[in-house]
Design an enzyme around this catalytic site. Structure first.
Site, short mmCIF file in Angstrom:
data_model
loop_
_atom_site.label_atom_id
_atom_site.label_comp_id
_atom_site.label_asym_id
_atom_site.label_seq_id
_atom_site.Cartn_x
_atom_site.Cartn_y
_atom_site.Cartn_z
N ASN A 291 31.65 67.90 53.45
CA ASN A 291 30.99 67.37 52.26
C ASN A 291 31.69 67.81 50.98
O ASN A 291 31.95 67.01 50.09
CB ASN A 291 29.52 67.80 52.23
N HIS B 42 33.00 31.25 17.81
CA HIS B 42 32.31 30.22 18.60
C HIS B 42 33.30 29.19 19.16
O HIS B 42 32.93 28.05 19.44
CB HIS B 42 31.24 29.50 17.77
N SER C 138 52.44 22.85 40.80
CA SER C 138 51.43 22.23 41.65
C SER C 138 52.09 21.70 42.92
O SER C 138 53.25 21.29 42.91
CB SER C 138 50.76 21.07 40.89
N LYS D 40 34.66 55.10 48.76
CA LYS D 40 36.11 55.17 48.70
C LYS D 40 36.81 53.82 48.59
O LYS D 40 37.71 53.64 47.77
CB LYS D 40 36.64 55.94 49.91
#
Length: 460
Positions: free
Chosen positions: A112, A158, A279, A327
């Protein structure tokens, strides 16, 4: 077929093979092997220092652990699932090398506090690496900014044209974000760099260990004051994942802008072949894969942060097996952040080119200079709110007439208000609109030059 028991004689039978696989973490915690070895060497030195084992035994353990490290680096030591985790794998191989003295390594230690130590050593190292990636990213931003102090670009709020900016000023905003990221990681490192080694399973140990000795050997700043907290704390991991997520937010915002800028609708940048793909069906396409991937990978780092919070929210003290799940999220986040920082640095340095002529045109084709008309009137004694309303009406009528403010004649200006003179045309030119914003932190060219000079001192 049964697995050989790893545990004490408390158990009469081995784990079911499927449960053994489910329980094992060696497939991913092998990432910690060198940190585990380093931590174990410090622990062995401490055991000898305190007389718990002899100096000769301590030296044998340290030397044997170094041999394990070299075997791993050379590809000779490849523990499999039968080892369960990296800690048992290292100890088993050590015992094969040095004999029974290897079995003394785990004295006064639990997995631990061991795993907690390993994870902190790992993350401490990775934080410094990420901070270096951030510095390289900032350096490229500064280089481009220095070359584009007087290059203009439309500024948006905006996603609507707002006011023109120095391109350097725009890029320096990301420099400042990255600076906060760099500082934030340094702050996280303070909580990472605390040693849990010696906390044992949860309650400490009966042996006369010296936790401060091992902390000093491993260059930890301090030790956990409470053994329960030491083995169960993952606040440092949450903080790191939060810091990593914020880094990704910043990279994703820049990615979104690059994607927009590279579109035919904006045409602010050209993507170079080294950092774009085509593409499979449309031969004319050049796709911004790097920023799109960065934008997409941001979500996985966010996910690891959320997962870590959910893991921790219901855990009683002290250690629980749930913590094994910390982990993979940490490892993946580290790798993702480093890869994205590297990719975005390369993209900025050599993968795109700003189309300065298009940018120069873009800042002349809108009403982004409207605020400067209001400021012009306010500087001549007209209350700003009144000036604001006057200009609003001018913009409305100009749009209806298919004109921009620069197209109005002096007679038209003076019909709007008698305070207008010929210098209104200079005041509303894009370059002057930018230059005039010379307040501290603003986009004015002199302010931007000073900001670049200051930024250079920050990354030395």
């Amino acid at each position: 077929m049964t697995e050989k028991p790893t545990w004490s004689q408390r158990f009469e039978t081995a784990l079911h093979p499927a449960i053994a696989r489910f329980n094992a973490s060696i497939s991913f915690d092998i990432e910690l092997i060198e940190y585990d070895i380093t931590g174990s060497q410090a622990h062995a030195q401490m055991l000898a220092h305190t007389g718990i084992i002899s100096p000769e035994e301590g030296e044998a353990l340290v030397t044997g652990l170094e041999k394990v490290r070299q075997e791993y680096r050379q590809g000779q030591f490849k523990p499999g699932i039968d080892a369960e985790d990296v800690h048992f794998a290292v100890e088993k191989r050590l015992t094969e090398i040095v004999g029974d003295v290897g079995k003394k390594l785990h004295t006064a230690r639990s997995r631990n506090d061991q795993v907690g130590t390993d994870t902190r050593l790992y993350l401490r190292d990775q934080i410094q690496q990420i901070r270096q990636y951030l510095r390289e990213f900032q350096t490229v931003l500064l280089d481009i900014a220095e070359q584009n102090v007087e290059t203009l670009i439309p500024g948006y709020t905006h996603l609507q044209r707002a006011q023109p900016l120095s391109l350097a000023h725009h890029l320096l905003a990301y420099f400042q974000m990255a600076q906060r990221d760099w500082e934030r990681l340094g702050d996280v490192d303070k909580r990472v760099n605390i040693s849990p080694l010696g906390c044992g399973a949860l309650a400490g140990t009966t042996f006369p260990i010296d936790r401060h000795y091992t902390a000093a050997l491993l260059h930890f700043d301090s030790v956990y004051a409470n053994s329960l907290d030491g083995v169960s704390d993952r606040d440092f991991a949450i903080e790191f994942l939060c810091a990593a997520s914020i880094i990704m937010v910043h990279l994703s915002r820049l990615s979104e802008e690059v994607i927009l800028w590279a579109s035919e609708e904006f045409r602010f940048v050209t993507l170079k072949d080294s950092c774009a793909t085509g593409s499979s069906i449309m031969p004319q396409k050049k796709n911004p894969d790097v920023p799109e991937l960065v934008r997409g990978k941001t979500g996985r780092v966010f996910g690891h942060l959320q997962a870590m919070l959910v893991i921790m929210k219901g855990l009683p003290l002290a250690y629980n097996k749930d913590l094994q799940e910390d982990k993979e999220g940490i490892f993946d986040s580290v790798n993702t952040v480093k890869a994205c920082l590297e990719a975005m640095t390369i993209l900025l340095r050599e993968g795109l080119e700003f189309r300065t002529q298009r940018l120069a045109q873009a800042v002349t084709e809108d009403f982004a200079n409207a605020t400067d008309v209001a400021d012009y009137l306010a500087a001549r004694g007209v209350p700003f709110r009144e000036a604001y309303n006057i200009v609003g009406k001018v913009v409305k009528t100009s749009i209806a007439a298919g004109k921009l403010l620069k197209d109005l004649t002096l007679e038209e200006w003076q019909q709007i208000h008698p305070s207008f003179e010929t210098d209104i045309y200079v005041a509303i030119s894009p370059r002057q609109v930018v230059a005039a914003r010379n307040s501290y932190g603003g986009t004015g060219f002199e302010q931007v030059k000073q900001a670049i000079a200051t930024a250079k001192t920050q990354i030395l």
